[in-house]
Design an enzyme around this catalytic site. Structure first.
Site, mmCIF file in Angstrom:
data_model
loop_
_atom_site.group_PDB
_atom_site.id
_atom_site.type_symbol
_atom_site.label_atom_id
_atom_site.label_comp_id
_atom_site.label_asym_id
_atom_site.label_seq_id
_atom_site.Cartn_x
_atom_site.Cartn_y
_atom_site.Cartn_z
ATOM 1 N N ARG A 46 54.563 39.628 32.364
ATOM 2 C CA ARG A 46 53.786 40.736 33.180
ATOM 3 C C ARG A 46 53.774 41.760 32.306
ATOM 4 N NH1 ARG A 46 56.538 38.441 37.655
ATOM 5 N NH2 ARG A 46 58.290 40.138 37.695
ATOM 6 N N LYS A 137 47.031 54.846 45.014
ATOM 7 C CA LYS A 137 46.110 54.081 45.700
ATOM 8 C C LYS A 137 46.526 53.334 47.114
ATOM 9 C CE LYS A 137 44.776 49.633 45.377
ATOM 10 N NZ LYS A 137 44.356 48.407 44.565
ATOM 11 N N LYS A 220 37.432 54.715 47.069
ATOM 12 C CA LYS A 220 37.294 53.493 46.453
ATOM 13 C C LYS A 220 36.664 52.204 47.420
ATOM 14 C CE LYS A 220 39.858 49.769 43.785
ATOM 15 N NZ LYS A 220 40.714 49.745 42.780
#
Ligand code: 13P
Length: 342
Positions: A46, A137, A220
């Site tokens: 990752r 977020k 968003k």
């Protein structure tokens, strides 16, 4: 709270020609993406994958304003020991962090979800700020189906989004407010329009009630779009016109910018839609991208977990970021995609 500073960050996130890379897949989600390219998902793989993107010079310096990170990534170091956050900052982009802790079933509302993670959020935000995050977020998920969404699901998710946004601003972090109406299902574009309108209206009502400063946030949303399995899917112009109409009806001009999610649209579809909206022009806010899949599908495939493919992965990422950067100014053309393939 220093609102002028929050507004400055929000404006930078939607600077002309730039948008956001959503690289905040949870460990479960990135495993799914890696499974598709036959790569084992480990802490190192990752890291290698994300390091490849953050070192994509052209994309990161010209077209990417900020990167949304997952908790694991914000603490990780590149192979040479440089913190990944530093790579982002050195490219002139802003590090951000996903702070919700996923979804749970909503009691009393079969098939519906509520996003969780408010407990101890204030403490976590402080640590993330110290680590370099300047925006965050939180994603709420609203599904369209038989008899859903319920007003209950819309309300509790809007309430949580506003709680999160207020806590972010108190911590001097710009909240990305993401109420996602999923495009799964066979509903038509008008049903998506109606549901998204209810969701956005409720979300902005809660943001006002909880005294969130609109100048210091980014929205968003999903686009107004047909369900993936709809019999007749609306074309690019219809998606663009209806999305702009919907946003004008629901999103106050005080919001500096709107950065769309891609939500399962193909790479080019997501770019074409954004471009068509910006071609309409005369908009009260900036319209740009905060894409996950539509920015990363191509680089993931080109990379496929092999060190030898890093340059190819970066080239694929640079290209997608470039195309979306043009779309954020309404300057994209379909034949630019073909040139790349040639
Ligand atoms: P997609 O663009 O793949 O929908 O991801 C964006 C995102 O951040 C979803 O929360």
């Amino acid at each position: 709270m220093n609102l002028a500073e929050l507004n400055k960050v929000a404006q930078a996130m939607v600077a002309p020609g730039k948008g956001i890379l959503a690289a905040d897949e949870s460990s479960g989600t990135i495993k799914k993406r890696f499974d598709a390219i036959n790569v084992e998902s480990t802490e190192d793989s990752r890291r290698d994958y994300r390091e490849m993107m953050f070192r994509s010079k052209e994309a990161m310096t010209k077209y990417i304003s900020g990167v949304i990170l997952y908790d694991e990534t914000i603490w990780q170091k590149a192979k040479d020991g440089t913190p990944l956050v530093k790579l982002i900052e050195q490219a002139g982009a802003i590090p951000g962090i996903k702070v919700d802790e996923g979804t749970q079933p909503l009691p009393g509302c079969p098939g519906e979800l509520v996003t969780v993670g408010l407990d101890r959020l204030a403490e976590r935000l402080k640590k993330y700020y110290d680590q370099g995050a300047r925006f965050a977020k939180w994603r709420a998920v609203i599904d369209i189906g038989n008899g859903i969404p319920s007003m209950t699901a819309i309300s509790v998710n809007a309430h949580a989004l506003a709680r999160y946004a207020a806590l972010c601003q108190a911590a001097q972090i710009v909240p990305i407010v993401e109420p996602e109406v999923l495009m799964d299902g066979d509903h038509d574009i008008d049903r998506c329009y109606d549901v998204t309108q209810r969701v956005l209206n409720k979300t902005f009502q809660e943001l006002r009630v909880q005294r969130v400063e609109l100048e210091g946030m980014i929205l968003k949303p999903n686009m107004a779009i047909s369900g993936k399995k709809a019999k007749h899917r609306a074309g690019v112009e219809e998606v663009a016109e209806k999305t702009v109409r919907l946003l004008k009806a629901c999103v106050p001009a005080a919001v500096p910018g709107i950065a769309f999610l891609s939500g399962g649209q193909s790479d080019e579809e997501a770019t074409a839609h954004l471009d068509a909206m910006n071609r309409i022009g005369n908009l009260p806010w900036k319209l740009t991208f905060s894409y996950g899949r539509a920015l990363q599908a191509a680089p993931q495939k080109a990379w496929s977990g092999k060190a030898d493919n890093v340059a190819a992965g970066q080239q694929a990422f640079n290209h997608r970021a470039h195309m979306n950067g043009l779309a954020s100014k309404g300057e994209w053309k379909a034949d630019l995609e073909k040139k790349k393939a040639a």
